[in-house]
Design an enzyme around this catalytic site. Structure first.
Site, PDB file in Angstrom:
ATOM      1  N   ASP A  71       0.827  -1.113  -0.180  1.00  0.00           N
ATOM      2  CA  ASP A  71      -0.077  -0.009  -0.029  1.00  0.00           C
ATOM      3  C   ASP A  71       0.941   1.134  -0.107  1.00  0.00           C
ATOM      4  O   ASP A  71       1.553   1.575   0.765  1.00  0.00           O
ATOM      5  CB  ASP A  71      -0.802  -0.021   1.314  1.00  0.00           C
ATOM      6  CG  ASP A  71      -2.027   1.211   1.332  1.00  0.00           C
ATOM      7  OD1 ASP A  71      -2.537   1.449   0.337  1.00  0.00           O
ATOM      8  OD2 ASP A  71      -2.028   1.665   2.167  1.00  0.00           O
ATOM      9  N   THR A 104      -3.653   5.992  -4.277  1.00  0.00           N
ATOM     10  CA  THR A 104      -2.396   6.584  -3.740  1.00  0.00           C
ATOM     11  C   THR A 104      -0.895   6.461  -4.329  1.00  0.00           C
ATOM     12  O   THR A 104      -0.367   7.601  -4.425  1.00  0.00           O
ATOM     13  CB  THR A 104      -2.029   6.179  -2.134  1.00  0.00           C
ATOM     14  OG1 THR A 104      -2.037   4.717  -2.150  1.00  0.00           O
ATOM     15  CG2 THR A 104      -3.391   6.415  -1.265  1.00  0.00           C
ATOM     16  N   THR A 105      -0.633   5.311  -4.916  1.00  0.00           N
ATOM     17  CA  THR A 105       0.674   5.369  -5.829  1.00  0.00           C
ATOM     18  C   THR A 105       0.647   6.054  -6.981  1.00  0.00           C
ATOM     19  O   THR A 105       1.408   6.569  -7.248  1.00  0.00           O
ATOM     20  CB  THR A 105       0.838   3.779  -5.591  1.00  0.00           C
ATOM     21  OG1 THR A 105       1.080   3.139  -4.358  1.00  0.00           O
ATOM     22  CG2 THR A 105       2.193   3.420  -6.320  1.00  0.00           C
ATOM     23  N   ASP A 392      -9.398  -0.209   2.426  1.00  0.00           N
ATOM     24  CA  ASP A 392      -9.249   0.373   0.962  1.00  0.00           C
ATOM     25  C   ASP A 392     -10.413  -0.436   0.209  1.00  0.00           C
ATOM     26  O   ASP A 392     -11.076   0.573  -0.583  1.00  0.00           O
ATOM     27  CB  ASP A 392      -8.043  -0.493   0.266  1.00  0.00           C
ATOM     28  CG  ASP A 392      -6.839   0.086   0.762  1.00  0.00           C
ATOM     29  OD1 ASP A 392      -6.820   1.246   1.896  1.00  0.00           O
ATOM     30  OD2 ASP A 392      -5.601  -0.341   0.612  1.00  0.00           O
TER      31      ASP A 392
END
Length: 535
Positions: A71, A104-105, A392
């Site tokens: 994550d 997010t990445t 998530d």
């Protein structure tokens, strides 16, 4: 560009360098270059975690505790990052996690690629302010196009999107179990408008079992049991009161000494205390309460009286759990029993003690809905990772229930947006055209990184996707990382919510523009400090 202002007063000449002699300063291109380097380095730390073929990171803290995760935001927030620009990008990633729970990445990778492309334009003589304007124009165009490319979702598509959100986070069984339970829990807490109220979902964990034994319980499940087995095990259509305190004898608020001169004075004290406690129980009876939950303790005398009255009671309930029960049952948390009124009382459809995973739990349901996901796993580390997967996935499910619009995954949406931006750039006469084209190039980095992590040639994969979308005149084609072919992502079930892609692009754009506008970095020099020796 830094300017040195020189003042001549009686032969004294003073400039910036003398005023800021205790500050390290970077200006102009040098400052921008260092900031871009920091952004690229940050993206490089999590680049390999993107996509279903992404790899995991092993994080070790100062105490030797380990955490294995892929994550992106977890990696970034756990790592010790000191560079201010890197912290700005981490802030954008954290906001993405807060709003969308996924992507997010992608946010970090997009921001770093935008800055990389912007630096190339700066080297060619394009002013950062011009690039920022072009990026803003590109962002507005992307928001328009992404809405046009969206597809209305259904329950079947929602499930596929939930599974896609878990790509790379575990094996197929994990993805299937987590997505199924998340959708069930999401349905339990949908309000009259169809929106999912995620705050009404509680996640509790149990070790010593397997993931497949995880379950969803309609209602709130708390690791509590009634304070006396003689109390009713289950109450249907009950009246519940929530107390941010206890039903016990009060201690003195300050240090005091009592000089007792009469032998019966202590007994009078005790009788008066018991009388006050019984008056509280009597007040509960008058209000028609048959379920009591306290944040603090319950006195034995009160417990015996509650048993006689057939009232079910729970003590040492955390304030956060009281708030959840309050939302579910419509009760108001009161600080003192005597201050409670009929309007403070909530209604619960059922309140019972049940054995779950070999442990007794309190299960309460109300008209305000509520759901509890019981996460099970063999070890603490596995349970922790599964909890993050649920967090998530619930965020993604909430996005879908709130918006309902979906986009094809596999990088298809980013390539389609980039193609549209390039056509749009041709209509812009100024230098902003170059910035819009650079923005489009940055969007394509997602496909390149996905292919790279899947062991494919990134350039060839990108070219193949662009060619397929152009020849078919469709935005649905992306890269299938399992066979290396360009395929229809909707047909393959690789889907993602519109809100995640949209927020990732917006967050990356805001971060990159903010960094582009910085042309002066001043670092205050810090003297070496000798730590104080504890006495």
């Amino acid at each position: 560009m830094s300017r040195a202002y020189v003042y001549d007063a009686g032969g004294l000449t003073m400039g910036d360098s003398e005023i800021l002699e205790d500050t390290t300063r970077s200006t102009g291109r040098e400052a921008l270059k260092k900031n871009v380097q920091a952004a690229i380095a940050l993206a490089g730390a999590i680049r390999s975690t993107l996509g279903p073929k992404g790899l995991d990171k092993l994080l070790i803290d100062d105490d030797g505790r380990t955490l294995v995760t892929n994550d992106g935001v977890t990696v970034l927030e756990t790592a010790k990052v000191e560079h201010p620009v890197a912290k700005m990008i981490i802030g954008a990633s954290s906001l993405q996690d807060k709003i969308a729970k996924d992507g997010t990445t992608s946010t970090v990778i997009l921001a770093s690629e935008m800055l990389r492309n912007a630096w190339e334009l700066v080297v060619q003589g394009i002013h950062p302010a011009v690039i920022a304007r072009g990026f803003r124009m590109a962002e507005q165009k992307v928001i328009e196009d992404i809405t046009e490319n969206a597809i209305s979702g259904s329950e079947d598509l929602f499930k596929l999107a939930a599974i896609s959100a878990l790509s790379g986070k575990g094996h197929d069984s994990l993805k299937q179990t987590v997505s199924d339970l998340s959708l069930v829990a999401g349905n339990y807490v949908r309000n009259k408008n169809g929106k999912m109220e995620k705050e009404k979902i509680k996640i509790i964990s149990q070790t010593g079992s397997v993931l497949e034994h995880s379950e969803v319980v309609q209602g709130l499940v708390l690791a509590k049991k009634r304070i006396d087995l003689s109390m009713p095990k289950e109450i249907i259509d009950g009246s519940i009161i929530l107390i941010d305190g206890g039903l016990e004898r009060r201690s003195f608020s300050s240090d005091m000494k009592l000089n007792v001169t009469t032998p019966g004075i202590l007994e009078q004290f005790r009788n008066k205390e018991r009388e006050m406690l019984m008056s509280q129980v009597e007040h509960l009876k008058n209000l028609g309460v048959n379920v009591v939950a306290c944040k603090e303790g319950i006195d034995d005398d009160v417990k015996n009286e509650l048993v006689k009255c057939g009232i079910q009671a729970f003590r040492r309930v955390a304030k956060s759990d009281l708030d959840l029960v309050s939302m579910s049952c419509g009760a108001t948390v009161v600080n003192d029993v005597m201050s409670a009124t009929e309007s403070s009382i909530g209604m619960c459809l059922s309140s019972s003690n049940k054995m779950l995973g070999g442990l007794e739990h309190w299960v309460v349901t109300g008209d305000g809905c509520g759901a509890t996901i019981i996460v099970r796993g063999s070890t603490v580390d596995i349970v922790g990772e599964v909890e993050r997967c649920f967090d998530d996935c619930l965020g993604v499910v909430g996005q879908m229930y709130d918006d309902g619009r979906l986009l094809p995954g596999g990088g298809a949406s980013y390539v389609a947006l980039a193609r549209s931006l390039r056509r749009f750039a041709e209509t812009i006469p100024g230098r902003e055209q170059l910035a819009i084209a650079a923005f489009a190039d940055a969007l394509e980095v997602i496909v390149r990184v996905l292919a790279e992590n899947g062991g494919l040639d990134p350039i060839e994969s990108l070219i193949s996707v662009v060619a397929k979308q152009t020849s078919e005149n469709s935005h649905l084609y992306g890269i299938n990382l399992y066979n290396g072919e360009v395929e229809d992502m909707m047909a393959n079930g690789v889907i993602e919510p519109l809100g995640i892609v949209k927020q990732a692009i917006i967050g990356a754009t805001e971060a990159s523009i903010s960094i582009l506008r910085i042309d002066d970095v001043l670092w205050a020099k810090q003297d070496i400090e000798i730590p104080e020796i504890p006495q």
